[in-house]
Design an enzyme around this catalytic site. Structure first.
Site, PDB file in Angstrom:
ATOM      1  N   GLU A 121      10.242   0.583  10.748  1.00 58.14           N
ATOM      2  CA  GLU A 121      11.113   1.699  10.604  1.00 58.14           C
ATOM      3  C   GLU A 121      10.487   2.887  10.765  1.00 58.14           C
ATOM      4  O   GLU A 121       9.477   3.275   9.880  1.00 58.14           O
ATOM      5  CB  GLU A 121      11.805   1.463   9.250  1.00 58.14           C
ATOM      6  CG  GLU A 121      13.009   2.427   9.263  1.00 58.14           C
ATOM      7  CD  GLU A 121      12.805   3.857   8.415  1.00 58.14           C
ATOM      8  OE1 GLU A 121      12.780   4.904   9.291  1.00 58.14           O
ATOM      9  OE2 GLU A 121      12.932   3.857   7.278  1.00 58.14           O
ATOM     10  N   GLU A 174      10.077  15.068  16.434  1.00 59.37           N
ATOM     11  CA  GLU A 174      10.273  14.917  14.876  1.00 59.37           C
ATOM     12  C   GLU A 174       9.331  15.935  14.109  1.00 59.37           C
ATOM     13  O   GLU A 174       8.228  15.624  14.271  1.00 59.37           O
ATOM     14  CB  GLU A 174       9.959  13.715  14.197  1.00 59.37           C
ATOM     15  CG  GLU A 174      10.580  13.483  12.935  1.00 59.37           C
ATOM     16  CD  GLU A 174      10.368  12.156  12.390  1.00 59.37           C
ATOM     17  OE1 GLU A 174      11.385  11.234  11.297  1.00 59.37           O
ATOM     18  OE2 GLU A 174       9.293  11.493  12.726  1.00 59.37           O
ATOM     19  N   CYS A 213      13.183  10.199   7.630  1.00 63.43           N
ATOM     20  CA  CYS A 213      13.154   9.912   9.050  1.00 63.43           C
ATOM     21  C   CYS A 213      14.584   9.877   9.588  1.00 63.43           C
ATOM     22  O   CYS A 213      14.663  10.204  10.960  1.00 63.43           O
ATOM     23  CB  CYS A 213      12.743   8.488   8.962  1.00 63.43           C
ATOM     24  SG  CYS A 213      13.326   7.420   7.884  1.00 63.43           S
ATOM     25  N   LYS A 248       0.762  -1.185  -0.010  1.00 63.71           N
ATOM     26  CA  LYS A 248       0.143  -0.073   0.139  1.00 63.71           C
ATOM     27  C   LYS A 248       0.698   1.242  -0.003  1.00 63.71           C
ATOM     28  O   LYS A 248       1.334   1.279   1.110  1.00 63.71           O
ATOM     29  CB  LYS A 248      -0.948  -0.084   1.244  1.00 63.71           C
ATOM     30  CG  LYS A 248      -2.029   1.122   1.013  1.00 63.71           C
ATOM     31  CD  LYS A 248      -2.561   1.449   2.311  1.00 63.71           C
ATOM     32  CE  LYS A 248      -1.776   2.800   3.102  1.00 63.71           C
ATOM     33  NZ  LYS A 248      -1.940   3.893   2.443  1.00 63.71           N
TER      34      LYS A 248
END
Length: 488
Positions: free
Chosen positions: A268, A399, A302, A194
């Site tokens: 992850e 983040e 990331c 997806k």
């Protein structure tokens, strides 16, 4: 900072700036796309669709079928049916398909680079020179492993798991697809993937590449959709392996969903990478590494080096040099080959970046952005850095996933390590120093999955990637990346 939509001023450069746009004509985007299930494009069972737009212009690029639970079930059934024959093929035969896919990606790389830039918003020089070469390299690399699994260190005759359900993010759509699909196919698994709802097009073009390569039907299935489609895929009882790249919050939800099941999982997730610059580091080289670390892909990475830890004695010199460098970056049309900073991927992501940057300012950190003109349409955020930051500031902890750098100082290596490790994340770090002994000593104390020395954001298919703590678990890439798809 110069805008890529207008000539640079004479003071900014001795040379006149001339636009150098890549042609859109190399890619033919259809007005609509279906789901790719069992080797065919098909409508969603409930007929739902969604639009994918270009972040730099807000134009609608195409209409895409939106997968629901019924479509997920169809895709998983197709993958399960294909698994029997695919897993029974000798590794050397599976390798032929992977090599073929890799070569077609190379042949179509210009087309795919333009497509990715249009759908994602990142500069063409990044998709052309970084993303696409790495995508092909991952398929070449895992094609080489397909007939050598007995020698991968996981015992004799390791077996595939079955159907892999894979959910990928929008920041590196095609590269994350390659990280997931290449090892899965090499080890004999079949795939239901997806893509993110804001960047479905390159995955759908990859579906066409699978057909072009003659890949057997059902081995790869692509189901664009929203979060509920990803949740249905993760929860499906006939999925044996879940691979997810994305936010820590969603990763935690997936971990809860699969707890107590037979499913193998790799996650992850987020990061808040520390880029540590010691007083003996080459300043100009470090500045380039800092810029690459946080402003590559508009900071939507990331493993971005979003926390700059600089030794106190060189802080002023380094920041002066960094600000000068940021003032030369070009922001604007991502298809222009001169552009350094492209568009933020979506209005939602821009709102998040803006809110977190405003919070940093409200909490007392000093904000600086290079002067530049933002285009009137699309989603844009000027590269920004915060000084006067403490470890308590939100911009040092959360983040942001945008072109925002938080600067902290340190006096000793031990203090640098303590500040670098003072994070719920542990995905990446960078060390800048001329002393090899210091690199090794500091790296051994950092709790991060990937540590770069005198460089940043360097990737290679032979090298494993992953994190500690809330950055997830499991490794992708390299020999280690095979284990996640094998019954060992």
């Amino acid at each position: 900072m110069a805008s890529a939509s207008a000539p640079a001023s004479a003071s900014a450069s001795a040379f006149e700036y001339a636009p150098a746009p890549e042609s859109r004509s190399v890619v033919d985007i259809a007005p609509s796309y279906g789901l790719f299930i069992d080797g065919e494009f098909t409508d969603a069972a409930d007929g739902k669709v969604f639009k994918t737009i270009s972040p730099s212009t807000e134009e609608v690029l195409s209409e895409v079928a939106r997968a629901g639970a019924e479509d997920v079930d169809r895709a998983v059934k197709a993958a399960r049916k294909a698994f029997e024959k695919w897993s029974a093929l000798p590794g050397s035969e599976r390798a032929k398909y992977l090599f073929r896919i890799a070569r077609i990606i190379q042949e179509r790389s210009r087309e795919l680079a333009v497509l990715e830039t249009l759908d994602n918003g990142k500069p063409i020089k990044e998709t052309r020179d970084a993303d696409l070469p790495l995508v092909a390299a991952h398929f070449f690399y895992y094609a080489g492993w397909a007939d050598k699994l007995d020698h991968a260190g996981y015992g004799a005759n390791p077996r595939p798991l079955g159907v892999a359900g894979q959910v990928i993010p929008w920041n590196f759509p095609l590269l994350m697809l390659a990280w997931k699909i290449a090892p899965a196919l090499a080890t004999g698994n079949t795939v239901v993937l997806k893509p993110a709802e804001t960047t479905p097009l390159s995955a759908l073009f990859f579906a066409d590449i699978c057909r072009q390569a003659g890949l057997p039907k059902g081995v790869v299935n692509i189901i664009p959709g929203y979060g509920e489609a990803g949740a249905a895929l993760v929860e499906h009882p006939d999925v044996n392996k879940v691979a997810f790249t994305g936010s820590t919050a969603v990763g935690k939800a997936i971990a809860r969903q699969v707890a107590g099941t037979h499913k193998k999982v790799t996650l992850e997730l987020g990061g808040k990478g520390a880029n540590i610059v010691f007083d003996d580091a080459p300043i100009d080289q470090a500045v380039e590494g800092i810029v690459t670390g946080i402003f590559f892909n508009q900071g939507q990475v990331c493993c971005a080096g979003s926390r700059l830890l600089v030794q106190e004695s060189i802080q002023d010199e380094l920041l002066d040099s960094l600000k000068r460098r940021l003032s030369t970056l070009r922001l604007g049309d991502p298809l222009d080959k001169n552009t350094d900073i492209g568009a933020i991927n979506s209005a939602e992501q821009l709102a998040r970046i803006t809110a977190l940057a405003d919070t940093g300012e409200a909490e007392g950190a000093e904000r600086w952005s290079a002067p530049c003109d933002l285009p009137s349409s699309g989603y844009w955020f000027a590269p920004t850095l915060f000084t006067g930051v403490t470890q308590a500031h939100t911009v040092a902890r959360d983040e942001i996933f945008g072109p925002v750098l938080s600067v902290l100082s340190f006096r000793t290596p031990d203090e640098a390590v303590a500040k670098a490790n003072n994070s719920q994340y542990g995905l990446s770090a960078g060390i800048w120093t001329e002393k090899g002994s210091r690199i090794l000593a500091v790296a051994n104390k950092l709790r991060a999955g990937v540590i770069w020395a005198n460089t940043f954001n360097k990737f290679d298919p032979t090298s494993p990637f992953g994190g500690y703590k809330e950055s997830g678990f499991g490794r992708e890439g390299g020999r280690h990346g095979l284990e996640a798809y094998l019954d060992v």
